[in-house]
Design a protein around this motif. Structure first.
Motif, PDB file in Angstrom:
ATOM      1  N   ASP A 200       0.809  -1.307  -0.006  1.00 56.03           N
ATOM      2  CA  ASP A 200       0.032  -0.169  -0.020  1.00 56.03           C
ATOM      3  C   ASP A 200       0.844   1.184   0.028  1.00 56.03           C
ATOM      4  N   GLU A 201       2.119   1.165   0.526  1.00 57.04           N
ATOM      5  CA  GLU A 201       3.262   1.922   0.355  1.00 57.04           C
ATOM      6  C   GLU A 201       4.377   1.059  -0.011  1.00 57.04           C
ATOM      7  N   ARG A 202       5.447   2.043  -0.542  1.00 62.68           N
ATOM      8  CA  ARG A 202       6.596   1.418  -1.108  1.00 62.68           C
ATOM      9  C   ARG A 202       7.385   0.495   0.042  1.00 62.68           C
ATOM     10  N   LEU A 203       7.906  -0.417  -0.334  1.00 63.48           N
ATOM     11  CA  LEU A 203       8.876  -1.242   0.834  1.00 63.48           C
ATOM     12  C   LEU A 203      10.374  -0.700   0.801  1.00 63.48           C
ATOM     13  N   CYS A 204      10.807  -0.776   2.068  1.00 64.52           N
ATOM     14  CA  CYS A 204      12.162  -0.416   2.096  1.00 64.52           C
ATOM     15  C   CYS A 204      13.330  -1.576   1.972  1.00 64.52           C
ATOM     16  N   ALA A 205      13.990  -1.516   1.070  1.00 64.91           N
ATOM     17  CA  ALA A 205      15.116  -2.631   1.074  1.00 64.91           C
ATOM     18  C   ALA A 205      16.455  -2.283   1.950  1.00 64.91           C
ATOM     19  N   VAL A 206      16.951  -3.155   2.841  1.00 66.47           N
ATOM     20  CA  VAL A 206      18.251  -2.730   3.620  1.00 66.47           C
ATOM     21  C   VAL A 206      19.180  -3.740   3.019  1.00 66.47           C
ATOM     22  N   PRO A 207      20.600  -3.653   2.612  1.00 66.60           N
ATOM     23  CA  PRO A 207      21.544  -4.583   2.290  1.00 66.60           C
ATOM     24  C   PRO A 207      21.963  -5.324   3.470  1.00 66.60           C
ATOM     25  N   ASN A 208      21.989  -6.587   3.450  1.00 67.44           N
ATOM     26  CA  ASN A 208      22.469  -7.543   4.539  1.00 67.44           C
ATOM     27  C   ASN A 208      21.979  -7.027   5.875  1.00 67.44           C
TER      28      ASN A 208
END
Length: 499
Positions: free
Chosen positions: A290-298
């Motif tokens: 419903d909102e953008r997802l946040c990606a975090v490396p490792n």
């Protein structure tokens, strides 16, 4: 009268450089120019300079389709992306077609001669400049470069420390040993916290409500292994295809099975945090996507929180004080630096006033045709990437489609194209209405509208957009072309002679 360009591109960022390269590849011989307000190539990736800035999509799908990104880092840093765009421009020779330091003020299309007249301001000298072209393409992104979104925080002026918006990061900011509060829970905030924590005394992420955050590998180890046995071109193609399909599968699953995907996302966060951080800080009230997802490396954010170098607080701001922030719960957060990662202000066409024969065309009252042309605005292309996948996937498709339209006109001796919609087609929701993010809600009256049916609906679906833009016939019931008339031809010869 200025010299007439076949195609004029506004913006020398990721989209503008990509558009210029596609024209060079697919429409050889066309006279093109690029107008850029900043003094360098890069757009977003030149503007944003905050610590840790990186892509929020994997680079195999974020890079241009025609120029593979072969590094194994999944989420590349801002400087690397900026250099990639610069190198691409140089490789295709489009860097020589850029005119820097020009703020575009207005653009008017004349139906008398099928030409755009673009008024620009040289911001260094104050000199007014005029450009003329047959086709105008806006590659300005969708937010205001001058001013990010900043809520009206009570008592903000009373704070004695530094208050910074990430969109205007001061060069050489010294935060070593400082107490830092980052206001926000989106992609910028989750990037800043782990990037600043090693040098700061402590970093606190203050959020009004949680976002969905998921961890991705820092490097694509599968591609790294395949590189030992296969040509790099094959490896890139395999990785790109895989990642595009994974993005779509994840998005569709989230929309079809929101509760299951929610459970998976939250379970993955819990596995990384353990009991070190209360899960209430990572449990959103809305459904995935419903909102953008946040990606975090490792899982760098989760590791930083577990280390104690950073913490997260979910609360609302009562007011700023001289030494920090007073929260509505009664808690206080002391700070030397407050970073307001509070989002963007949406701006269509980079703020350019678009008119046809002097009559204004308001984007908020028009639809897009195949997500690439604007209703009732002749000879105008608009690059708008995906918000639920890598931006460049859609930007590449639109660029190739616009090249198809230009080549079609050349083959049939035509000078104008315009998309016209039937009565009753327009709906109330905007092209980004499926997202509930704050910056989208604030701009609902500015964004173009959705239609009831194709080609007036924006699909946000690569597997459907690709055949529509690259394979479907150019001519249909809605896209109208007009051929050059003798009167127009005479007028253009006079203009060229005057130039």
């Amino acid at each position: 009268m200025s010299e007439i360009d076949d195609v004029l591109i506004i913006g020398a960022g990721l989209s503008g450089i990509g558009m210029a390269c596609h024209l060079t590849r697919d429409c050889p011989g066309k006279k093109i120019a690029i107008l850029e307000r900043r003094q360098s190539i890069g757009g977003t990736w030149d503007l944003f300079r905050y610590p840790g800035i990186r892509s929020d999509s994997d680079m195999f799908s974020f890079g241009y389709a025609f120029r593979p990104w072969n590094a194994l880092k999944v989420l590349a840093d801002g400087p690397a992306i900026r250099q990639y765009v610069i190198d691409t421009a140089k490789e295709y020779g489009v860097d020589k077609k850029i005119r820097y330091g020009l703020k575009i003020v207005s653009a008017d299309f004349s139906t008398a001669n099928d030409l755009w007249t673009v008024q620009a301001l040289d911001e260094a000298s104050g000199e007014a400049r005029v450009f003329t072209c047959r086709v105008l393409i806006c590659c300005t992104g969708y937010y205001n470069y001058d001013k990010g979104f900043l809520p009206d925080f009570p008592g903000a002026d009373s704070f004695k420390g530094q208050r910074i918006h990430p969109q205007h990061w001061p060069e050489g900011l010294d935060y070593k040993g400082k107490r830092v509060v980052v206001i926000g829970s989106g992609a910028t905030a989750v990037t800043l916290v782990p990037a600043m924590a090693p040098d700061a005394a402590h970093v606190t992420m203050l959020q009004r409500s949680p976002s969905y955050i998921f961890s991705v590998p820092g490097e694509d180890k599968i591609s790294g292994l395949l590189n030992r046995f296969l040509p790099s071109k094959w490896v890139h193609s395999l990785a790109r295809t895989r990642n595009i399909k994974l993005q779509r599968v994840m998005y569709k699953a989230a929309k079809r099975y929101p509760n299951r995907i929610r459970k998976l996302l939250l379970g993955a966060v819990k596995q990384q945090l353990g009991d070190a951080v209360d899960m209430k800080h990572f449990t959103p009230s809305y459904k995935p996507w419903d909102e953008r997802l946040c990606a975090v490396p490792n899982g760098d954010l989760f590791k930083t929180l577990k280390s104690g170098k950073a913490s997260v607080v979910t609360d609302q701001i009562e007011r700023f004080t001289e030494t920090g922030i007073q929260l509505k719960s009664g808690q206080t957060l002391d700070a030397d630096i407050i970073i307001t990662a509070t989002g963007l202000n949406i701006q269509i066409f980079g703020g350019v006033a678009v008119t046809v024969d002097g009559e204004a065309r308001d984007s908020g009252n028009l639809m897009t045709y195949k997500g690439s042309l604007l209703q009732d605005v002749p000879n105008l292309g608009w690059i708008m990437g995906y918000t639920n996948a890598s931006w460049t996937l859609k930007a590449d498709l639109i660029a190739r489609y616009i090249c198809r339209v230009i080549n079609h006109m050349d083959q049939h001796g035509q000078t104008r194209f315009v998309a016209s919609a039937p009565d009753g087609e327009m709906q109330d929701d905007s092209i980004l209405g499926s997202l509930g993010s704050g910056y989208i809600r604030r701009a609902q009256t500015t964004l173009p509208r959705q239609g009831r049916t194709l080609p007036w609906r924006v699909l946000h679906a690569y597997e459907l957009d690709k055949p529509m833009l690259l394979e479907a016939p150019i001519e249909d019931a809605f896209l109208q072309f007009s051929a050059e008339t003798p009167a127009k031809s005479t007028r253009k010869r006079k203009l060229s002679a005057a130039a």
